[in-house]
Write a protein that holds these residues in place. Structure first.
Motif: not given
Length: 261
Positions: A188-200
């Motif tokens: 969910e965080d990756a989708r909302l922040l437009r980053i890769r899953r597992g990113g810091a």
């Protein structure tokens, strides 16, 4: 009304300092003079000046006229995570959007942080914050039941929940405790922040409370890597924690940066 009044006085003094009306090293007028100027009580003026002290604009010494320390405005966590105030104070445009507002029973940690029995109804909020139009931070906040209705009444694109609660409902945060760590982004965080899953992600969790210590919120705020850094400025008087715009990720063991004047 008095709580909102001190915020108005603090803003007027802040602008006077930032504009150079009060130079670095100058003393502010006395509490009695400031109270007369704004037709306010000395207690209200004292709260306003204490707000500027928390930001590091004036000295934090009690019982004496405050001295202007600097003209630039930094964000101290004495401001209790007002993301919009911080962003605009350093020249960026802040925005926010409620994604969900749901009443549900409090979990164990939420109940402990909000000082309510487990299972007490709270308002769970998911909110996306943007900096200059870019997704920057995801907020997951549990609001105590006594402020839930006020938060539900706010518009979907509310700029600042805490500012709105102070001005519209007289609910003012006076105390905060903050925990800072790092964690990988989930789906969910990756989708909302437009980053890769597992990113810091840099996470700041905090509880905000009223002047009497009554908890208002318990929040889990997750920042996209590179969007902000956190710093501690040391002095013999106080050790304020600050956040600043950032363009690179700092390894977790160095997330809190120590700056010696």
């Amino acid at each position: 009304m008095g709580t909102v009044r001190y915020l108005e006085i603090a803003e007027a003094l802040r602008q006077a300092i930032l504009s150079g009306e009060y130079r670095v090293g100058a003393r502010l007028p006395s509490e009695s003079d400031l109270a007369a100027r704004w037709s306010a009580s000395r207690g209200t003026v004292r709260q306003a000046v204490a707000t500027l002290a928390a930001e590091g604009l004036v000295g934090s010494r009690q019982g004496a006229r405050r001295i202007v320390l600097r003209h630039e405005r930094k964000h101290g966590f004495g401001e209790l995570n007002s993301f919009a105030q911080w962003a605009e104070g350093v020249g960026h445009e802040a925005a926010g959007r409620f994604l969900s507002r749901t009443r549900r029973p409090a979990g164990a940690e939420e109940a402990r942080r909000l000082a309510v029995p487990p299972g007490t109804e709270i308002l769970a909020v998911l909110r996306l914050r943007l900096l200059d139009g870019e997704p920057t931070m995801v907020e997951r906040t549990a609001y105590a039941d006594w402020v839930a209705a006020a938060v539900e009444a706010l518009p979907e694109d509310c700029r600042s929940v805490m500012d709105s609660l102070a001005h519209d409902s007289g609910i003012v945060a006076q105390y905060g405790e903050h925990l800072i760590d790092a964690l990988p982004a989930g789906s969910e965080d990756a989708r909302l922040l437009r980053i890769r899953r597992g990113g810091a992600l840099l996470r700041q969790r905090h509880v905000s409370a009223t002047r009497t210590g009554r908890p208002i919120e318990w929040s889990d705020d997750r920042y996209r890597a590179g969007s902000v850094t956190f710093g501690v400025s040391n002095s013999a008087v106080a050790t304020p924690l600050e956040r600043h715009p950032g363009d690179r990720w700092t390894p977790p063991r160095e997330v809190v940066e120590r700056r010696v004047p």
